[in-house]
Write an enzyme that holds these catalytic residues in place. Structure first.
Site, PDB file in Angstrom:
ATOM      1  N   TYR A  11     -11.793  74.942  60.384  1.00 57.46           N
ATOM      2  CA  TYR A  11     -10.638  75.753  59.990  1.00 57.46           C
ATOM      3  C   TYR A  11     -10.808  76.267  58.559  1.00 57.46           C
ATOM      4  CZ  TYR A  11      -8.331  73.726  64.101  1.00 57.46           C
ATOM      5  OH  TYR A  11      -8.005  73.321  65.359  1.00 57.46           O
ATOM      6  N   GLU A  23     -10.419  90.267  51.791  1.00 57.17           N
ATOM      7  CA  GLU A  23      -9.912  90.269  50.412  1.00 57.17           C
ATOM      8  C   GLU A  23     -10.963  90.806  49.441  1.00 57.17           C
ATOM      9  OE1 GLU A  23      -6.827  89.611  49.566  1.00 57.17           O
ATOM     10  OE2 GLU A  23      -6.238  89.027  51.592  1.00 57.17           O
ATOM     11  N   GLU A  64      -8.615  82.015  44.060  1.00 54.43           N
ATOM     12  CA  GLU A  64      -8.483  83.272  44.802  1.00 54.43           C
ATOM     13  C   GLU A  64      -8.048  83.003  46.238  1.00 54.43           C
ATOM     14  OE1 GLU A  64      -7.855  86.956  45.345  1.00 54.43           O
ATOM     15  OE2 GLU A  64      -8.669  86.381  43.395  1.00 54.43           O
ATOM     16  N   GLU A  71      -0.017  85.190  48.904  1.00 59.71           N
ATOM     17  CA  GLU A  71       0.371  86.588  49.116  1.00 59.71           C
ATOM     18  C   GLU A  71       0.699  86.837  50.579  1.00 59.71           C
ATOM     19  OE1 GLU A  71      -2.753  89.052  47.571  1.00 59.71           O
ATOM     20  OE2 GLU A  71      -1.976  88.933  45.525  1.00 59.71           O
ATOM     21  N   LYS A  89       3.907  86.114  44.149  1.00 58.24           N
ATOM     22  CA  LYS A  89       2.630  86.814  44.197  1.00 58.24           C
ATOM     23  C   LYS A  89       2.082  87.076  42.793  1.00 58.24           C
ATOM     24  CE  LYS A  89       2.287  90.087  47.374  1.00 58.24           C
ATOM     25  NZ  LYS A  89       2.600  91.221  48.269  1.00 58.24           N
ATOM     26  N   ASP A  90       2.939  87.501  41.886  1.00 60.50           N
ATOM     27  CA  ASP A  90       2.511  87.772  40.508  1.00 60.50           C
ATOM     28  C   ASP A  90       2.029  86.509  39.812  1.00 60.50           C
ATOM     29  OD1 ASP A  90       3.227  90.385  40.957  1.00 60.50           O
ATOM     30  OD2 ASP A  90       5.065  90.298  39.748  1.00 60.50           O
TER      31      ASP A  90
END
Length: 153
Positions: A11, A23, A64, A71, A89-90
């Site tokens: 997974y 991404e 990341e 996100e 998100k920011d």
């Protein structure tokens, strides 16, 4: 039925594969890591320096992954949750930025060596085919990072 222990690794690998495929920032960080390790060959780095570089690379990639997952978790929220989603998100993106800046500073300290720059220049000047391959790899990296792909956002 509980997933088997091995399944958790499968997974995780699927999550990493999805992030690389969808991404752009993950692809950028992977390319940057490749060139960091490539150019590190011109330095007399020992175990300690490679441990630090690896921790920094893995830290950026891990953050990341967390940023991308957050996100996706908060995208398209209900109207009353929109402001909170934007802040989440920011802040996650800010975490990646802060760590990346710290890594860039550490990288500048580790890699700023005029003698190593001269060795690199001499190496590629004596091997023009490798210089062309390096330039071509930059074009491939650009395409890998910015080429048309399904963005997961």
């Amino acid at each position: 039925m509980k997933p088997r222990f091995v399944d958790s690794f499968l997974y995780a690998a699927q999550g990493i594969r999805t992030a690389v495929r969808e991404e752009r920032n993950m692809r950028f960080h992977l390319c940057a890591a490749f060139y960091v390790y490539l150019f590190s060959l011109f330095y007399g780095f020992g175990k300690t320096e490679y441990i630090l570089i690896t921790l920094m690379v893995c830290g950026v990639l891990a953050l990341e992954l967390v940023n991308s997952s957050l996100e996706r978790t908060v995208e398209r929220p209900a109207p009353d949750r929109y402001m909170t989603a934007g802040v989440v998100k920011d802040m996650a993106a800010g975490a990646v930025l802060v760590f990346s800046i710290g890594c860039a500073v550490c990288g500048a300290v580790l890699f700023w060596d005029v003698a190593a720059f001269r060795r690199m220049f001499a190496f590629f000047a004596a091997r023009p085919l490798l210089a062309v391959l390096l330039a071509a790899s930059l074009a491939v990296a650009w395409q890998f990072i910015f080429g048309k792909r399904k963005e997961g956002k």
